[in-house]
Motif scaffolding. Structure first.
Motif, PDB file in Angstrom:
ATOM      1  N   GLU A 142       0.857  -0.991   0.021  1.00 38.62           N
ATOM      2  CA  GLU A 142      -0.030   0.083   0.056  1.00 38.62           C
ATOM      3  C   GLU A 142       0.879   1.203   0.005  1.00 38.62           C
ATOM      4  O   GLU A 142       2.069   1.245   0.416  1.00 38.62           O
ATOM      5  CB  GLU A 142      -0.992  -0.021   1.214  1.00 38.62           C
ATOM      6  N   ASP A 143       0.258   2.367  -0.266  1.00 40.42           N
ATOM      7  CA  ASP A 143       1.089   3.587  -0.379  1.00 40.42           C
ATOM      8  C   ASP A 143       0.843   4.241   0.878  1.00 40.42           C
ATOM      9  O   ASP A 143      -0.151   4.852   1.228  1.00 40.42           O
ATOM     10  CB  ASP A 143       0.380   4.723  -1.448  1.00 40.42           C
ATOM     11  N   HIS A 144       1.688   4.119   2.018  1.00 38.74           N
ATOM     12  CA  HIS A 144       1.626   4.625   3.378  1.00 38.74           C
ATOM     13  C   HIS A 144       2.704   5.466   3.738  1.00 38.74           C
ATOM     14  O   HIS A 144       4.102   5.011   3.240  1.00 38.74           O
ATOM     15  CB  HIS A 144       1.137   3.462   4.405  1.00 38.74           C
ATOM     16  N   THR A 145       2.387   6.222   4.641  1.00 35.71           N
ATOM     17  CA  THR A 145       3.261   7.456   4.915  1.00 35.71           C
ATOM     18  C   THR A 145       3.383   7.732   6.496  1.00 35.71           C
ATOM     19  O   THR A 145       2.345   8.005   6.993  1.00 35.71           O
ATOM     20  CB  THR A 145       3.318   8.639   4.187  1.00 35.71           C
ATOM     21  N   LEU A 146       4.457   7.595   7.181  1.00 31.68           N
ATOM     22  CA  LEU A 146       4.500   8.119   8.325  1.00 31.68           C
ATOM     23  C   LEU A 146       4.942   9.581   8.372  1.00 31.68           C
ATOM     24  O   LEU A 146       5.656   9.984   7.693  1.00 31.68           O
ATOM     25  CB  LEU A 146       5.918   7.235   9.211  1.00 31.68           C
ATOM     26  N   VAL A 147       3.955  10.509   9.067  1.00 32.49           N
ATOM     27  CA  VAL A 147       4.261  11.956   9.244  1.00 32.49           C
ATOM     28  C   VAL A 147       4.967  12.145  10.434  1.00 32.49           C
ATOM     29  O   VAL A 147       4.303  12.024  11.635  1.00 32.49           O
ATOM     30  CB  VAL A 147       3.103  12.569   8.990  1.00 32.49           C
ATOM     31  N   GLU A 148       6.155  12.417  10.632  1.00 35.89           N
ATOM     32  CA  GLU A 148       6.760  12.956  11.914  1.00 35.89           C
ATOM     33  C   GLU A 148       6.468  14.231  12.188  1.00 35.89           C
ATOM     34  O   GLU A 148       6.700  15.104  11.495  1.00 35.89           O
ATOM     35  CB  GLU A 148       8.221  12.649  11.822  1.00 35.89           C
ATOM     36  N   TYR A 149       5.939  14.587  13.083  1.00 37.16           N
ATOM     37  CA  TYR A 149       5.396  15.700  13.579  1.00 37.16           C
ATOM     38  C   TYR A 149       6.300  16.820  13.457  1.00 37.16           C
ATOM     39  O   TYR A 149       7.443  16.748  14.273  1.00 37.16           O
ATOM     40  CB  TYR A 149       4.603  15.849  14.919  1.00 37.16           C
ATOM     41  N   LEU A 150       6.323  17.879  12.923  1.00 36.44           N
ATOM     42  CA  LEU A 150       7.113  19.164  12.736  1.00 36.44           C
ATOM     43  C   LEU A 150       6.185  20.307  12.994  1.00 36.44           C
ATOM     44  O   LEU A 150       5.377  20.604  12.193  1.00 36.44           O
ATOM     45  CB  LEU A 150       7.970  19.096  11.461  1.00 36.44           C
ATOM     46  N   ALA A 151       6.377  21.034  14.067  1.00 34.15           N
ATOM     47  CA  ALA A 151       5.722  22.041  14.510  1.00 34.15           C
ATOM     48  C   ALA A 151       6.056  23.451  13.421  1.00 34.15           C
ATOM     49  O   ALA A 151       7.091  23.532  13.058  1.00 34.15           O
ATOM     50  CB  ALA A 151       5.523  22.534  15.873  1.00 34.15           C
TER      51      ALA A 151
END
Length: 151
Positions: A142-151
């Motif tokens: 699948e097309d899946h992405t972790l988004v690491e939080y960046l304020a």
């Protein structure tokens, strides 16, 4: 797993994802972390959470979801029940529940662009290296992405 830095919700609203997944407890609170932001920005997702039985252990590993229309596009928010409670010492995330949630996401939302934060590794105190392996295995292909939080 693709990895980017940013704000998952903003990226979703900007059209980068079709589905976003976040971890929830089974108490219908959504009172802290990204769950609180989801509750505030997508009340429909909180309504889906409230439609589930509060305090039920049977929810572990299941999902509730809401599809919303924002800015002319549809976005599905998935509440993944990855921990029973938010209180208590030690690791609160249930690793098997993370796997079951992601398996269900793959079944219900194939071939969609899926985004998520470090589910279970923040307030739930889980080991991200373990969780990442589970997510990669369950969302393989699948097309899946972790988004690491960046304020």
């Amino acid at each position: 797993m693709k990895i980017i830095k940013g704000d998952l919700i903003k990226l979703a609203l900007d059209g980068h994802f079709d589905v976003i997944v976040h971890g929830c407890n089974c108490q219908c609170t959504m009172g802290a972390g990204i769950a609180k932001s989801v509750k505030d920005i997508f009340p429909e997702a909180y309504a889906a959470d409230l439609a589930t039985p509060k305090g039920s252990r049977e929810k572990l590993g299941s999902i509730s979801a809401a599809t919303v229309l924002r800015g002319g596009q549809h976005l599905t928010i998935v509440n993944g029940y990855t921990q029973f409670h938010w209180r208590g010492p030690g690791v609160l995330v249930d690793y098997a529940a993370v796997g079951a949630v992601m398996k269900e996401v793959k079944l219900q939302f194939p071939e969609r662009r899926i985004g998520y934060p470090k589910i279970g590794a923040g307030l739930a105190k889980g080991d991200w290296s373990v969780i990442a392996e589970i997510i990669d295995a369950e969302l393989e292909g699948e097309d899946h992405t972790l988004v690491e939080y960046l304020a």
